[in-house]
Write a protein that holds these residues in place. Structure first.
Motif, PDB file in Angstrom:
ATOM      1  N   VAL A  84       0.838  -1.201   0.000  1.00 50.39           N
ATOM      2  CA  VAL A  84       0.000   0.000   0.000  1.00 50.39           C
ATOM      3  C   VAL A  84       0.872   1.249   0.000  1.00 50.39           C
ATOM      4  N   GLU A  85       1.942   1.226   0.790  1.00 49.34           N
ATOM      5  CA  GLU A  85       2.831   2.391   0.848  1.00 49.34           C
ATOM      6  C   GLU A  85       3.561   2.627  -0.471  1.00 49.34           C
ATOM      7  N   VAL A 145      -7.111  -7.705   3.459  1.00 47.26           N
ATOM      8  CA  VAL A 145      -6.058  -6.959   2.766  1.00 47.26           C
ATOM      9  C   VAL A 145      -6.565  -5.575   2.350  1.00 47.26           C
ATOM     10  N   LEU A 146      -7.835  -5.502   1.936  1.00 51.97           N
ATOM     11  CA  LEU A 146      -8.413  -4.205   1.552  1.00 51.97           C
ATOM     12  C   LEU A 146      -8.394  -3.226   2.715  1.00 51.97           C
ATOM     13  N   ALA A 147      -8.551  -3.730   3.929  1.00 46.90           N
ATOM     14  CA  ALA A 147      -8.570  -2.859   5.110  1.00 46.90           C
ATOM     15  C   ALA A 147      -7.278  -2.050   5.225  1.00 46.90           C
ATOM     16  N   TYR A 148      -6.164  -2.615   4.748  1.00 44.06           N
ATOM     17  CA  TYR A 148      -4.883  -1.929   4.873  1.00 44.06           C
ATOM     18  C   TYR A 148      -4.778  -0.709   3.963  1.00 44.06           C
ATOM     19  N   ARG A 149      -5.713  -0.590   3.017  1.00 50.55           N
ATOM     20  CA  ARG A 149      -5.745   0.603   2.172  1.00 50.55           C
ATOM     21  C   ARG A 149      -6.235   1.815   2.962  1.00 50.55           C
ATOM     22  N   ALA A 272      -4.389  -1.044 -12.702  1.00 48.29           N
ATOM     23  CA  ALA A 272      -3.889  -0.140 -13.742  1.00 48.29           C
ATOM     24  C   ALA A 272      -3.052   0.988 -13.156  1.00 48.29           C
ATOM     25  N   GLY A 273      -3.434   1.463 -11.965  1.00 51.59           N
ATOM     26  CA  GLY A 273      -2.718   2.587 -11.367  1.00 51.59           C
ATOM     27  C   GLY A 273      -1.654   2.188 -10.372  1.00 51.59           C
ATOM     28  N   ALA A 274      -1.383   0.898 -10.259  1.00 53.40           N
ATOM     29  CA  ALA A 274      -0.431   0.412  -9.255  1.00 53.40           C
ATOM     30  C   ALA A 274       1.010   0.648  -9.695  1.00 53.40           C
ATOM     31  N   THR A 275       1.890   0.684  -8.731  1.00 52.64           N
ATOM     32  CA  THR A 275       3.324   0.783  -8.988  1.00 52.64           C
ATOM     33  C   THR A 275       3.882  -0.629  -9.193  1.00 52.64           C
ATOM     34  N   TRP A 276       4.689  -0.794 -10.242  1.00 55.51           N
ATOM     35  CA  TRP A 276       5.262  -2.108 -10.528  1.00 55.51           C
ATOM     36  C   TRP A 276       6.775  -1.973 -10.672  1.00 55.51           C
TER      37      TRP A 276
END
Length: 400
Positions: A84-85, A145-149, A272-276
């Motif tokens: 998330v970070e 896992v969504l909660a960590y957002r 689509a907007g994630a960092t890879w």
């Protein structure tokens, strides 16, 4: 996994699994139900003192596995927070690789043991049951896992407490589990420890670690804990009646399908907007390996103890999470955290002050002599056979 992982060798001969009668051996001869009954009586006869189970090797194994699982949960939660970070919040997609790995390992081994014909019959007869188990598990992973957002590591881990409530209620009303007073007292001590943790987390939040979206994150965490509680009960029921490799293989197979659909629906925009980059890949690999270890050990503790003990063991993960939070994310903690950890560990010990050498491995839904259960690693049925083999406490009349 070796062929000796399970004593039961042909579980799909009767897919309703009366795994009984002659599924193991003593001194090289098949064992009937009378031998299992005799072994159970022998073990129960040794339960003369209230602390009997605490003196056994099984208790310390269960306690140790519980802490390993708590560390696994802390590890997966840490990798989720790191993702998330990095700007990569893909709750369903990041868990997909775990189900793929489980399928590669355990489905392959199940097909090897059963053959394609019996495996196909298993899918036709019991596939829908495993689909339900996988759905509950997938959604538990997704919402957790969504909660960590939206919330921080410590707050999200504290919400796992709700799964204990779910497990206790369902186990009591559906599985007919009846808790003895030490178990109730132990649960209450753990709940008290969780209350101290909640207060500590509140103090930490007031110190600047509260986020505006934390309420939304907490609600997602509660949803995940609810699904986890239900899936843990269902999995305990399965692994007490079926070989563990079958359960994990089917969980992985249906998990790929259900998790893939969930990712396709809910993770498209985030993907689509994630960092890879290399770090993200490393976090996902670490998350997958730790989660696969967690899934592999879970059936053992569910057989040797119960879904309730499984869930309360994971409460100590909050303490390990605090250590990670301090070292990795720079969190500040309140001084009551160590006290809460000690309370939870004491509660775990008290939980087993019921005086039975079998602990919770003897399941009420498997019959008085566990005739509906599998003779496998950690089960009461296997323990009964082992004690007969070890002590030679059986006559030739009981062997065929």
């Amino acid at each position: 996994m070796s062929k000796n992982f399970e004593a039961h060798t042909s579980p799909v001969d009767d897919l309703e699994m009366h795994h009984g009668s002659r599924s193991n051996d003593v001194h090289g001869k098949p064992v009937d139900d009378e031998v299992v009954e005799q072994g159970l009586h022998t073990l129960e006869a040794k339960s003369k003192h209230w602390y009997a189970y605490l003196t056994t090797r099984d208790f310390w194994i269960v306690l140790a596995i519980g802490q390993i699982l708590a560390l696994c949960i802390t590890g997966t939660n840490t990798f989720s927070t790191l993702l998330v970070e990095k700007g990569t919040s893909i709750p369903a997609f990041q868990t997909l690789f775990n189900y793929i790995l489980l399928t590669i390992i355990y489905t392959t081994y199940t097909i090897y043991r059963y053959g394609w014909k019996k495996y196909g019959k298993l899918l036709l007869v019991d596939g829908w049951k495993y689909a339900i188990l996988s759905f509950l598990d997938v959604e538990g992973n997704y919402f957790t896992v969504l909660a960590y957002r939206y919330t921080n590591l410590m707050s999200a881990q504290l919400l796992n407490f709700w799964s204990i409530v779910v497990v206790v209620v369902i186990s009591f009303f559906i599985l007919k589990v009846r808790y003895k007073w030490p178990q109730v007292f132990g649960i209450l001590i753990c709940c008290g420890g969780m209350g101290v943790l909640l207060y500590s987390d509140h103090k930490s939040s007031n110190s600047g670690y509260y986020t505006p979206t934390q309420l939304k994150g907490d609600l997602f965490g509660l949803a995940g804990a609810t699904f986890y509680g239900l899936s843990n009960i269902f999995e305990e029921w399965f692994v007490s009646k079926r070989p563990a490799y079958e359960v994990l293989g089917m969980l992985g197979l249906f998990g790929i399908i259900i998790n893939g659909i969930t990712a396709g629906i809910f993770d498209r925009n985030s993907f689509a907007g994630a960092t890879w980059d290399g770090e993200v890949a490393g976090y996902i690999v670490g998350y997958t390996l730790i989660l696969a270890l967690f899934y592999s050990l879970a059936p053992v503790i569910l057989r040797m103890s119960s879904a309730v003990f499984f869930d309360i063991s994971l409460l100590t993960g909050n303490f390990w999470g605090v250590i990670i939070g301090i070292k990795v994310f720079g969190y500040a903690i309140y001084y009551l955290y160590p006290i809460a950890f000690v309370m939870i560990v004491v509660g775990l010990v008290v939980y087993f002050l019921a005086g039975s050498m079998l602990g919770e491995s003897k399941k009420p839904w498997l019959g008085a002599n566990q005739e509906l259960g599998v003779a496998g690693l950690g089960t009461a049925k296997q323990k009964a056979i082992d004690v007969v083999r070890r002590e030679g406490a059986v006559s030739g009349d009981h062997m065929t």
